[in-house]
Design an enzyme around this catalytic site. Structure first.
Site, PDB file in Angstrom:
ATOM      1  N   ASP A 124       0.803  -1.302   0.198  1.00 47.56           N
ATOM      2  CA  ASP A 124      -0.200  -0.024  -0.102  1.00 47.56           C
ATOM      3  C   ASP A 124       0.810   1.106   0.013  1.00 47.56           C
ATOM      4  OD1 ASP A 124      -2.148  -1.444   0.213  1.00 47.56           O
ATOM      5  OD2 ASP A 124      -2.391  -1.473   2.384  1.00 47.56           O
TER       6      ASP A 124
HETATM    7  N1  URA Z   1      -1.469  -5.765   4.161  1.00 47.66           N
HETATM    8  C1  URA Z   1      -1.997  -4.467   3.829  1.00 47.66           C
HETATM    9  O1  URA Z   1      -2.850  -4.232   4.529  1.00 47.66           O
HETATM   10  N2  URA Z   1      -1.218  -3.625   3.041  1.00 47.66           N
HETATM   11  C2  URA Z   1       0.047  -3.955   2.604  1.00 47.66           C
HETATM   12  O2  URA Z   1       0.507  -3.137   2.107  1.00 47.66           O
HETATM   13  C3  URA Z   1       0.602  -5.196   2.792  1.00 47.66           C
HETATM   14  C4  URA Z   1      -0.268  -6.202   3.515  1.00 47.66           C
END
Ligand code: URA
Length: 257
Positions: free
Chosen positions: A127
């Site tokens: 993310d």
């Molecule tokens: N889980 C999430 O919520 N975000 C990420 O970037 C990786 C795993």
């Protein structure tokens, strides 16, 4: 017109030279497909006359070599021609790892100029607000193997919550958590001090950790990937920096798949 005739004669006289020049450019471009980096080598090296192939100085782009056997050197230093590039990034916050729906800087903007080559892409997604380990490569097959869901590659994250993690969460993660698209695979959770915990996933669903904690009534306020399989983000790689994987790290990456 006299001027027109002059231009025509001028053109005809130099046409073979122009064609030869164009031919050489096409040849160098074609060779670059076989040996990435050769274009730069030929253009830079030919000017200085310091490129050697098997010890012989090369002054022309029109050299046929077997790149699997030939020893190419610049100023006496053998050139290692890498078929693929594997980079390790300590991703900072605010960078997106997908080209779709771009709403922030793209992680590839962090690739240093000297390491950049066409075809690089992030092997996996984090993310925009997640930090930590990312592999960037131009090896599509390797990336595909790492990301294939059936490989169950372990990805470990350091999670910071708005509340302290609980044993109940540990048990729920172990059993799998029901998300809108179905039950998650069992996830390991290790409670650390304060509001932090390690979580290890074997799959990579959209916002998975955030949603898993969400269903336990907690909010993720910090997420940092620390490892993939046995490949761990080194402590000495500062946030936002990227470097090539060492031979040893590359072996660990290959062991993942
Ligand atoms: N889980 C999430 O919520 N975000 C990420 O970037 C990786 C795993």
């Amino acid at each position: 017109m006299i001027f027109g005739k002059h231009i025509n004669r001028y053109y005809i006289r130099f046409l073979p030279l122009i064609l030869l020049g164009l031919g050489a450019l096409v040849l160098v471009d074609w060779m670059q497909l076989l040996i990435p980096g050769l274009y730069e080598l030929v253009i830079n090296g030919m000017n200085t006359g310091t490129v050697t192939v098997d010890g012989a100085v090369v002054k022309s782009a029109d050299v046929k070599i077997d790149e699997t056997k030939a020893v190419i050197a610049i100023d006496g230093t053998p050139l290692v021609i890498k078929k693929h590039l594997y980079l390790l990034l300590n991703k900072p916050r605010g960078y997106v790892s997908s080209t779709e729906g771009h709403d922030g800087a793209y992680v590839l903007e962090l690739v240093p100029r000297e390491l950049y080559r066409d075809g690089l892409f992030p092997a996996g997604r984090l993310d925009k607000d997640t930090t930590g380990m990312m592999v960037i490569t131009d090896d599509g097959q390797m990336a595909h193997r790492i990301l294939a869901p059936k490989k169950h590659v372990k990805k470990k994250y350091l999670v910071t919550l708005d509340i302290p993690p609980t044993e109940e969460m540990v048990n729920r993660f172990k059993e799998g958590i029901s998300l809108s698209e179905g039950l998650t695979k069992p996830a390991e959770m290790e409670i650390l001090e304060g509001n932090t915990a390690y979580v290890t996933l074997v799959e990579g669903r959209y916002h998975q950790i955030k949603r898993m904690f969400g269903s336990c009534g907690a909010t993720v306020v910090g997420l940092h990937r620390v490892s993939m399989g046995n490949l761990t983000l080194p402590d000495d790689l500062p946030v936002g920096e990227m470097r090539e994987l060492t031979e040893e790290e590359l072996k660990l990456l290959e062991e993942l798949v």
